[in-house]
Design a protein around this motif. Sequence first.
Motif, PDB file in Angstrom:
ATOM      1  N   SER A 202       0.678  -1.324   0.142  1.00  0.00           N
ATOM      2  CA  SER A 202      -0.003   0.062   0.082  1.00  0.00           C
ATOM      3  C   SER A 202       0.950   1.359   0.128  1.00  0.00           C
ATOM      4  CB  SER A 202      -0.963  -0.075   1.492  1.00  0.00           C
ATOM      5  OG  SER A 202      -1.936  -1.085   1.133  1.00  0.00           O
ATOM      6  N   PHE A 203       1.957   1.265   0.649  1.00  0.00           N
ATOM      7  CA  PHE A 203       2.883   2.344   0.724  1.00  0.00           C
ATOM      8  C   PHE A 203       3.375   2.530  -0.711  1.00  0.00           C
ATOM      9  CE2 PHE A 203       7.430   3.744   0.564  1.00  0.00           C
ATOM     10  CZ  PHE A 203       7.222   4.916   0.956  1.00  0.00           C
ATOM     11  N   ILE A 204       3.912   1.508  -1.409  1.00  0.00           N
ATOM     12  CA  ILE A 204       4.425   1.604  -2.807  1.00  0.00           C
ATOM     13  C   ILE A 204       3.413   2.370  -3.557  1.00  0.00           C
ATOM     14  CG2 ILE A 204       5.223   0.261  -4.695  1.00  0.00           C
ATOM     15  CD1 ILE A 204       7.255   0.500  -2.558  1.00  0.00           C
ATOM     16  N   ASN A 205       2.143   1.684  -3.608  1.00  0.00           N
ATOM     17  CA  ASN A 205       1.133   2.150  -4.321  1.00  0.00           C
ATOM     18  C   ASN A 205       0.839   3.713  -4.112  1.00  0.00           C
ATOM     19  OD1 ASN A 205       0.390  -0.032  -6.008  1.00  0.00           O
ATOM     20  ND2 ASN A 205      -0.976  -0.857  -4.202  1.00  0.00           N
ATOM     21  N   ALA A 206       0.805   4.128  -2.828  1.00  0.00           N
ATOM     22  CA  ALA A 206       0.596   5.540  -2.645  1.00  0.00           C
ATOM     23  C   ALA A 206       1.959   6.480  -2.986  1.00  0.00           C
ATOM     24  CB  ALA A 206       0.390   5.560  -1.016  1.00  0.00           C
ATOM     25  N   ALA A 207       3.002   5.919  -2.695  1.00  0.00           N
ATOM     26  CA  ALA A 207       4.166   6.650  -3.140  1.00  0.00           C
ATOM     27  C   ALA A 207       4.082   6.821  -4.607  1.00  0.00           C
ATOM     28  CB  ALA A 207       5.325   5.741  -2.723  1.00  0.00           C
ATOM     29  N   THR A 208       3.587   5.915  -5.382  1.00  0.00           N
ATOM     30  CA  THR A 208       3.656   6.034  -6.802  1.00  0.00           C
ATOM     31  C   THR A 208       2.818   7.289  -7.115  1.00  0.00           C
ATOM     32  OG1 THR A 208       4.221   3.452  -7.179  1.00  0.00           O
ATOM     33  CG2 THR A 208       3.071   4.924  -8.959  1.00  0.00           C
ATOM     34  N   ASP A 209       1.667   7.069  -6.731  1.00  0.00           N
ATOM     35  CA  ASP A 209       0.565   8.082  -6.901  1.00  0.00           C
ATOM     36  C   ASP A 209       1.169   9.565  -6.417  1.00  0.00           C
ATOM     37  OD1 ASP A 209      -1.494   6.297  -7.693  1.00  0.00           O
ATOM     38  OD2 ASP A 209      -2.952   7.211  -6.283  1.00  0.00           O
ATOM     39  N   ALA A 210       1.783   9.687  -5.406  1.00  0.00           N
ATOM     40  CA  ALA A 210       2.301  10.817  -4.976  1.00  0.00           C
ATOM     41  C   ALA A 210       3.270  11.411  -5.862  1.00  0.00           C
ATOM     42  CB  ALA A 210       2.949  10.744  -3.479  1.00  0.00           C
ATOM     43  N   LEU A 211       4.295  10.535  -6.174  1.00  0.00           N
ATOM     44  CA  LEU A 211       5.256  10.999  -7.103  1.00  0.00           C
ATOM     45  C   LEU A 211       4.816  11.384  -8.634  1.00  0.00           C
ATOM     46  CD1 LEU A 211       8.148   8.538  -6.026  1.00  0.00           C
ATOM     47  CD2 LEU A 211       7.929  10.964  -5.613  1.00  0.00           C
ATOM     48  N   LEU A 212       3.773  10.655  -9.109  1.00  0.00           N
ATOM     49  CA  LEU A 212       2.906  10.905 -10.312  1.00  0.00           C
ATOM     50  C   LEU A 212       2.417  12.325 -10.311  1.00  0.00           C
ATOM     51  CD1 LEU A 212       1.251   7.450 -11.432  1.00  0.00           C
ATOM     52  CD2 LEU A 212       3.310   8.645 -12.756  1.00  0.00           C
ATOM     53  N   TYR A 213       1.704  12.727  -9.219  1.00  0.00           N
ATOM     54  CA  TYR A 213       1.241  13.772  -8.971  1.00  0.00           C
ATOM     55  C   TYR A 213       2.278  15.128  -8.872  1.00  0.00           C
ATOM     56  CZ  TYR A 213      -1.271  17.636  -6.537  1.00  0.00           C
ATOM     57  OH  TYR A 213      -2.094  18.899  -6.365  1.00  0.00           O
ATOM     58  N   THR A 214       3.267  14.727  -8.268  1.00  0.00           N
ATOM     59  CA  THR A 214       4.238  15.704  -8.010  1.00  0.00           C
ATOM     60  C   THR A 214       4.807  16.087  -9.500  1.00  0.00           C
ATOM     61  OG1 THR A 214       5.057  14.676  -5.781  1.00  0.00           O
ATOM     62  CG2 THR A 214       6.789  16.262  -7.162  1.00  0.00           C
ATOM     63  N   GLN A 215       5.011  15.160 -10.259  1.00  0.00           N
ATOM     64  CA  GLN A 215       5.755  15.444 -11.544  1.00  0.00           C
ATOM     65  C   GLN A 215       4.602  16.303 -12.384  1.00  0.00           C
ATOM     66  OE1 GLN A 215       8.852  14.755 -12.920  1.00  0.00           O
ATOM     67  NE2 GLN A 215       7.955  16.414 -14.348  1.00  0.00           N
ATOM     68  N   THR A 216       3.280  15.932 -12.592  1.00  0.00           N
ATOM     69  CA  THR A 216       2.327  16.688 -13.326  1.00  0.00           C
ATOM     70  C   THR A 216       2.230  18.144 -12.662  1.00  0.00           C
ATOM     71  OG1 THR A 216       1.108  14.649 -13.527  1.00  0.00           O
ATOM     72  CG2 THR A 216       0.028  16.644 -13.681  1.00  0.00           C
ATOM     73  N   LEU A 217       2.438  18.236 -11.129  1.00  0.00           N
ATOM     74  CA  LEU A 217       2.547  19.652 -10.607  1.00  0.00           C
ATOM     75  C   LEU A 217       3.769  20.359 -11.271  1.00  0.00           C
ATOM     76  CD1 LEU A 217       1.293  21.548  -8.643  1.00  0.00           C
ATOM     77  CD2 LEU A 217       2.561  20.686  -7.032  1.00  0.00           C
ATOM     78  N   CYS A 218       4.879  19.645 -11.263  1.00  0.00           N
ATOM     79  CA  CYS A 218       6.078  20.448 -11.704  1.00  0.00           C
ATOM     80  C   CYS A 218       5.983  20.831 -13.345  1.00  0.00           C
ATOM     81  CB  CYS A 218       7.270  19.283 -11.699  1.00  0.00           C
ATOM     82  SG  CYS A 218       7.666  19.263 -10.125  1.00  0.00           S
ATOM     83  N   ASN A 219       5.366  20.009 -14.072  1.00  0.00           N
ATOM     84  CA  ASN A 219       5.156  20.246 -15.409  1.00  0.00           C
ATOM     85  C   ASN A 219       4.114  21.373 -15.557  1.00  0.00           C
ATOM     86  OD1 ASN A 219       6.637  17.886 -16.284  1.00  0.00           O
ATOM     87  ND2 ASN A 219       4.971  16.712 -16.549  1.00  0.00           N
ATOM     88  N   LEU A 220       3.018  21.367 -14.822  1.00  0.00           N
ATOM     89  CA  LEU A 220       2.245  22.711 -14.740  1.00  0.00           C
ATOM     90  C   LEU A 220       2.877  23.819 -14.401  1.00  0.00           C
ATOM     91  CD1 LEU A 220      -0.886  20.961 -13.313  1.00  0.00           C
ATOM     92  CD2 LEU A 220      -0.729  21.567 -15.721  1.00  0.00           C
ATOM     93  N   ALA A 221       3.653  23.874 -13.555  1.00  0.00           N
ATOM     94  CA  ALA A 221       4.641  24.899 -12.757  1.00  0.00           C
ATOM     95  C   ALA A 221       5.479  25.531 -13.944  1.00  0.00           C
ATOM     96  CB  ALA A 221       5.307  24.943 -11.815  1.00  0.00           C
ATOM     97  N   ASP A 222       6.032  24.576 -14.857  1.00  0.00           N
ATOM     98  CA  ASP A 222       6.815  24.982 -15.763  1.00  0.00           C
ATOM     99  C   ASP A 222       6.167  26.040 -16.744  1.00  0.00           C
ATOM    100  OD1 ASP A 222       9.672  24.401 -15.818  1.00  0.00           O
ATOM    101  OD2 ASP A 222       9.073  22.239 -15.857  1.00  0.00           O
ATOM    102  N   GLU A 223       4.914  25.342 -17.391  1.00  0.00           N
ATOM    103  CA  GLU A 223       4.172  25.957 -18.066  1.00  0.00           C
ATOM    104  C   GLU A 223       3.671  27.362 -17.793  1.00  0.00           C
ATOM    105  OE1 GLU A 223       3.137  24.672 -21.523  1.00  0.00           O
ATOM    106  OE2 GLU A 223       4.916  23.788 -20.974  1.00  0.00           O
TER     107      GLU A 223
END
Length: 245
Positions: free
Chosen positions: A100-121
């Motif tokens: 469950s931690f691995i699944n949640a960590a994956t979700d969190a890191l995917l969210y983080t990268q999307t947020l970074c992409n939006l910040a770049d734009e």
Amino acid sequence: MKTILTRKTIRKYTDKPISEDLLNRLLSEAERTQTMGNLQLYSVIVTRSDEMKARLAPVHFNQPMVTQAPVVLTICADFRRTTAWASFRKGHPGYDNFLSFINAATDALLYTQTLCNLADEEGLGYCYLGTTVYMPQQIIDILELPQLVMPVATITLGWPDEEPPMTDRLPLRAIVHEETYSDYTSARIDDCYTEKENLDANRHFVEINGKETLAQVFTDIRYTRKDNEALSKTFLDALRRQGFL
């Protein structure tokens, strides 16, 4: 993305604040990222106050951008909310485990990268702090994270006050494997890394660290076995205290 080929890590920021409306829009848009079971197994702690940034700074080795950035975001793997939702709706949650931690960590890191992409734009600058997983218990205590919530990423965010050079990347052939994994022979390592090793900046990096090769800088100074083993124990201890082991 228009900005992906010019993306840079920004460590210096202007005094211009990030409006609450802009930040909330980016945080909301980032929710469209992919997520396991549509459960959104992450939470974001927004830090704006100088007091809280000063408390977080030592955990991140007092890197100056932690206190200088107008906003610091700590992104957490979070099964607390889903567990509470299930419990209050007659469910039988079983998410106090490593998978469950691995699944949640994956979700969190995917969210983080999307947020970074939006910040770049949006023209914002940011720095991803890998130090988040070095001393997680201190972050847990400072941010008062309950069980089943684990910090996995930190982003400092602001309007850029520098124009650093772009960092190098390996050629595509170094990371892509067709059909099955093709192991790295000495010749293939030469093919993948020689260009990187011969860059002036990396040759200078080796020189100022008193080493013979770039690899030695990483294995003997920056990310050593001793540190990795000690920090692994620290992270596992925090996972146990947070109820994931």
